[in-house]
Enzyme design. Structure first.
Site, PDB file in Angstrom:
ATOM      1  N   THR B 187      -6.926  81.782 -53.233  1.00 37.93           N
ATOM      2  CA  THR B 187      -7.604  80.514 -53.496  1.00 37.93           C
ATOM      3  C   THR B 187      -7.868  80.242 -54.977  1.00 37.93           C
ATOM      4  O   THR B 187      -8.006  79.093 -55.370  1.00 37.93           O
ATOM      5  CB  THR B 187      -8.961  80.465 -52.765  1.00 37.93           C
ATOM      6  OG1 THR B 187      -9.701  81.632 -53.090  1.00 37.93           O
ATOM      7  CG2 THR B 187      -8.753  80.372 -51.267  1.00 37.93           C
ATOM      8  N   LYS B 266     -11.079  74.078 -56.463  1.00 34.69           N
ATOM      9  CA  LYS B 266     -11.992  75.088 -55.936  1.00 34.69           C
ATOM     10  C   LYS B 266     -13.315  74.948 -56.664  1.00 34.69           C
ATOM     11  O   LYS B 266     -13.401  75.222 -57.862  1.00 34.69           O
ATOM     12  CB  LYS B 266     -11.411  76.491 -56.153  1.00 34.69           C
ATOM     13  CG  LYS B 266     -12.254  77.605 -55.526  1.00 34.69           C
ATOM     14  CD  LYS B 266     -11.617  78.978 -55.693  1.00 34.69           C
ATOM     15  CE  LYS B 266     -12.429  80.056 -54.994  1.00 34.69           C
ATOM     16  NZ  LYS B 266     -11.814  81.383 -55.093  1.00 34.69           N
TER      17      LYS B 266
END
Ligand SMILES: [Zn+2]
Lengths: 626, 440
Positions: B187, B266
């Site tokens: 991620t 993110k």
């Protein structure tokens, strides 16, 4: 029916005691408190993680088959760590030290480096799907009643979330309890009687409380029991909260295993060595039944499925002593698959199922006199799974007692909950650095060992003038630390002891959550009482108000309208009542004190000391008839 | 005790225990009997050495399943009881179901596909396509899987060449019959890779779905499962021809958001719902009710997917901050053919840096400006500082994410160095990376 002869039955009990600590949570900075305030809810799913060997823990697999949705309630006492949204922080040093301290007190040897593990638990009680746990020390012992019981392991682990309720496939947990440090002390399987188990548990509890770092209140200490008898099997009874029930659970387990061994013998006598029953849909045979349970299942588009257990007649219902046998076991397994339970021929006709219907079903299943029939009702999918589980459990009955985990029920019996967890359920918690146990640290802890419970009791008797009974009660209930604090704050020892022993017990009896009481609250109330601001009678009322309504002492004094009255005010009230009841006094003389006392107390409730009123009243009454 | 310097010291010495074990012919998985310095005897299976464990500490797994560290310094000793049984080769074929559509899975590593070896307790990423698929076997209930492990790198180690390879593999998979492509990705830099694919691929015939997980897939609570399964549902069930990021919408396991690749960022270091669409609502949602997509989504293209995945290496991305000296700035951008500066507020930098921008643009280096506020648009018309920056040649990129701007500038500079052409392309909304309307 008398007590079984436990020793000749080969009873072996091992105890696992779980004590919550009050040091702050194990892997985050949240307090060790529970809350009724739910801030938000969230939904999670759990599934067994697969290893590359394709091995999945059998207990984990069984949980996964239930396909549950877990709803978690978050409170002001949890954070992203409990919500499984942030990695754990390094282990609480205070919790490790406390565990090392109890290890030392039990003569157990700490490991050189503590490494935390993830123990797979996917029943939803841990948001991560595993419980973090570390082995701290091994091979200690505990002497009780002249016998030495071995302490095999001492672990430090995180407590699980609180199960709030279950609705269909949804289970609700509250995560305030998740992450509270738990010390787990496991004894060897050397306990031989139910009473001995209770004594060992009591002793371990008081040693733990001596560290003065443990939580108190309902659920802060829980026991798991490992019970077996010769010819039986190891059965784990998990999560007993009431110490006084320990002997009853053990006794019932002994009876249950004995009964199941007897069932197995009987089956073998009847020549039953295997079981391959045919599942038959009995919906048509029972289409016109008046049984409400069956009607409901059929009405919902479900069905009734039945099997014949050859040679099982009479073995499902209770034995001549009333001990439960296979019936409840089969039912518990069926319930795992989402049906309400089972119907079996040892208890039929019943539940609205008529004798005619039973005969018809028996005929359809081809059941003879020595056979038992079992029915389950529900959806097609659930009944299929449920009957398969019933068959699997009935097969185990041929062999004897299966190893398993059981849940304790409030009435002292237990029910099947899941298989014993397998071996491969642990892997390292790589997010937490190992903790080195140095020689220096152990020496430091050795120099700070707490006073042992019996020493504390002796000190209370010798230095504080308490009776042996009072001193014992304080130590056993774990209020010894509060007693010390109160006495240091110049509260008279007798007053302090009376409040901690009697008042708190009374409040608990009234259903109040006394874990919300802290010694600061008690100290504040007793200080004002000691300086004469109100009577001893007002103390329980004030404390009750403070924990129930969350009020401060001042607020509680106001809401209860408690203020102390002067001696002249007491005299005035006494005098007016004495004048009013002059006839009664003349008639009953000294015996009029009690009824008059009641009248005066209700007027002065909490505002004046009963003893003082009594002496004034006695004098006034005497002056009337003398 | 467990203080930082002790840990650092141990890390440097940590290898010694491994060397000692090797000398005795003992490796993780072997059954041993250990006598600690304190004279206590343990029997268990040797575990791999933890980075933070003491140098003379051996970790063994006891029969109870617990790992304990045992100090062997001074008088401790260790002897082999039995070697580990060789691991059974465990080859499983991925089954095919002719009635189901085929979805490609191209893995790049990360926590989304990892395994536990319960024997040694080690967690390692799936290294074969089969391992990856069988970490979430439920995928096969939805579609056939054509799996490929492109690389196995931590996402912070991704390079532009990985973007290029990935874009080319995606193109090939989609042009040979897959109805969608799932890309499991770490991620941390997932947003960068998503943007890179977005600029590299055109005429996209199927959903290309980047998925990550914030809890590794060896945990029962992993978000990998629901993210991967939803990605498969999106591939088989949606008329979508875009690169998207699919992750949890909230902390719950039953609500997922679909983000347009150039908008995904993110925004949390650990939560499941870390990814957000910045400056616009998510492109769509997936929940128990099904898939919903905003009207703006691009449908599957006809024909073949095209790919141009060249990237300029020499591009810099940096944040302006108070006190950034011209000297330090100059050193950071030395040799760069393009620079993205995330300025304060509407995109501002100090006077001293404006002079540096001026000399950069004069020497042919493209300088783009975004806002470091993450939300909102850069606007160099409002204050004199902004106007001075424009005069110095800075290209304002409005509400484009700084990370997307860095990827786009790398892609643009690999095709042209002409300043006017660069400006035109950077300010042209190619893949939904810029908008003029931002709603309340
Ligand atoms: Zn917390």
């Amino acid at each position: 029916m008398g007590s079984p002869d436990y020793r000749s039955l080969g009873l072996k009990v091992g105890l696992e005691i779980h004590q919550q600590l009050s040091t702050g949570k194990l892997f985050c900075s949240c307090p060790c408190d529970l809350s009724e305030q739910v801030v938000r809810r969230f939904m999670r799913l759990l599934r067994p993680s697969q290893s590359e060997m394709g091995e999945i823990d059998r207990a984990a697999l069984e949980e996964a088959q239930k396909n549950l949705r877990f709803i978690y309630e978050s409170t002001p006492f949890d954070c992203l760590v409990e919500a499984d949204e942030e990695p754990p922080h390094p282990v609480s040093g205070e919790a490790v030290r406390t565990t090392l301290m109890i290890s030392k007190m039990l003569g157990a040897h700490p490991v050189d480096e503590i490494q935390f593990m993830r123990k797979i638990v996917i029943d939803g009680s841990n948001t991560g799907g595993f419980q973090r746990t570390g082995l701290i020390a091994t091979d200690g012992s505990l002497a009780a009643d002249g016998k030495k019981i071995s302490i095999s392991t001492i672990c430090l682990e995180e407590d699980a979330a609180r199960r709030i309720k279950e609705e269909g496939r949804e289970v609700v947990f509250r995560i305030d309890r998740l992450g509270i440090p738990l010390i787990e002390i496991a004894t060897g399987p050397e306990i031989e009687t139910p009473e001995e188990a209770k004594r060992i548990a009591e002793r371990l509890g008081s040693l733990l409380r001596a560290t003065r770092r443990v939580r108190r209140g309902i659920g802060s200490i829980r026991e798991d029991l490992n019970v077996s008898i010769s010819g039986g099997a190891r059965v784990e009874i998990k999560g007993v909260q009431e110490l006084y029930l320990l002997p009853l659970y053990i006794d019932n387990e002994v009876r249950r295993q004995s009964a199941l061994i007897e069932v197995s013998r009987e089956l073998s006598k009847r020549g039953i060595s295997e079981l391959k029953p045919k599942k038959i849909d009995l919906s048509k045979e029972l289409a016109k039944t008046k049984s409400k349970v069956l009607m409901k299942s059929l009405g919902d588009g479900g069905r009734i499925l039945g099997i014949r257990l050859p040679g099982f007649a009479g073995l499902l219902g209770p034995d001549s002593d009333g001990t439960r046998r296979l019936g409840p076991e089969l039912a518990a397994h069926a319930r795992v698959s989402g049906v309400g339970g089972i119907f079996h021929s040892d208890e039929l006709p019943a539940y609205g199922i008529t004798e005619v219907e039973v005969d018809r079903v028996r005929k359809e299943l081809g059941a003879g006199k020595m056979d038992c029939i079992v029915l389950v009702a529900g959806s097609n999918e659930n009944t299929e799974a449920a009957i398969e589980r019933v068959i699997a459990r009935a097969r185990q009955a041929i062999k004897g007692v299966p190893e398993e985990t059981r849940d304790p029920m409030p009435d002292g019996i237990t029910t099947y909950s899941r298989p014993l967890p397998g071996r491969e359920r642990m892997y390292p918690e790589t997010d937490i650095p190992p903790f080195t146990v140095t020689q220096d640290l152990m020496e430091e802890i050795g120099n700070q060992l707490p006073e042992y419970p019996e020493e504390t009791a002796r000190r209370f008797i010798e230095e504080r003038g308490l009776s042996g009974e009072q001193a014992d009660a304080l130590v056993k209930s774990g209020f010894d630390r509060d007693f010390d604090e109160l006495v240091e704050a110049e509260i008279p020892p007798k007053t302090a002891a009376r409040t901690l022993i009697n008042t708190i017990a009374e409040l608990e009896k009234d259903g109040l959550d006394t874990s919300r009481l802290n010694s600061e609250m008690i100290k504040a109330v007793l200080r004002r009482q000691t300086s004469g601001d109100f009577a001893m009678e007002a103390v329980p009322m004030l404390l009750g108000r403070m924990i129930e309504q969350g009020e401060t002492l001042e607020q509680a004094l106001n809401s209860l309208d408690i203020s102390s009255v002067s001696d002249s005010e007491i005299e005035r009230v006494v005098e007016s009542i004495v004048r009013e009841k002059r006839d009664l006094i003349l008639e009953r003389r000294e015996r009029s004190i009690a009824p008059l006392m009641g009248l005066i107390m209700s007027e002065l409730r909490g505002k004046a000391d009963g003893k003082k009123i009594n002496s004034i009243l006695t004098a006034k009454i005497k002056s009337v008839f003398e | 005790m467990n203080n930082v310097s002790a840990i650092v010291e141990r890390m440097s010495k940590g290898k010694r225990m491994q060397e000692m074990l090797e000398a005795k012919g003992i490796s993780p998985g072997d059954l041993v009997e250990v006598t600690s310095s304190g004279g206590r005897i343990f029997r268990g299976v040797v575990m791999p050495h933890h980075e933070f464990s003491g140098e003379s500490v051996v970790t063994i797994k006891l029969d109870s399943g617990y790992n304990v560290g045992i100090d062997l310094s001074d008088t401790g000793s260790l002897k082999l009881v039995s070697k580990a049984e060789p691991r059974r080769a465990h080859k499983r074929e991925i089954p095919r179901d002719k009635t189901k559509k085929t979805v490609s899975v191209i893995s790049t590593g990360g926590t989304i596909a990892s395994y536990v070896d319960y024997r040694t307790g080690a967690v390692h990423p799936a290294i074969s396509a089969e391992e990856m698929v069988f970490s979430v076997p439920e995928l096969l209930d939805i579609c056939n899987i054509r799996a490929e492990v492109l690389c196995s790198v931590l996402s912070e180690n991704m390079k532009k060449e990985n973007w290029t390879q990935l874009a080319e593999r995606v193109c090939e998979h989609l042009n040979s019959g897959s109805v969608g492509c799932i890309i499991p990705h770490g991620t941390d830099t997932l947003g960068f890779t998503a943007a890179a694919l977005s600029f590299s691929l055109s005429n996209i015939t199927a959903p290309v779905v980047l998925v990550g997980s914030q809890r590794s897939s060896d945990r029962p609570s992993s978000d990998a499962t629901s993210n991967l399964l939803s990605a498969a549902r999106l591939c088989t069930g949606a008329d979508l021809g875009e690169i998207v990021v699919l992750m949890h919408a909230t902390t719950d396991d039953d609500a997922l958001s679909i983000h347009r690749a150039t908008r995904a960022r993110k925004n949390h270091s650990s939560r499941r719902d870390a990814f957000q669409s910045v400056n616009e609502p998510p492109l769509g949602h997936i929940d128990a009710g099904g898939i919903t997509l905003r009207e703006e989504h691009i449908v599957r293209a006809k024909g073949k997917v095209e790919v141009d995945a060249r990237f300029e290496e020499e591009v810099a991305l940096l944040n302006f901050y108070p006190g950034l000296s011209a000297e330090r700035f100059r050193r950071s951008v030395e040799g760069a053919k393009g620079v993205v500066i995330a300025g304060t507020g509407l995109g501002h930098v100090s006077q001293g840096i404006i002079a540096e921008i001026s000399s950069l643009t004069r020497s042919g280096t493209a300088v783009c400006v975004t806002t470091q506020c993450i939300w909102g648009s850069a606007n160099l018309n409002v204050y004199s500082t902004g106007r001075d920056m424009q005069s110095a040649g800075a290209i304002p990129l409005d509400d484009m994410l700084s990370e997307t701007a860095y990827v786009k500038l790398s892609w643009v500079l690999a095709r042209t160095r002409d300043p006017d052409e660069v400006r035109k392309m950077m300010r042209n909304n190619m893949r939904g990376e810029m908008t003029e309307r931002r709603i309340l």
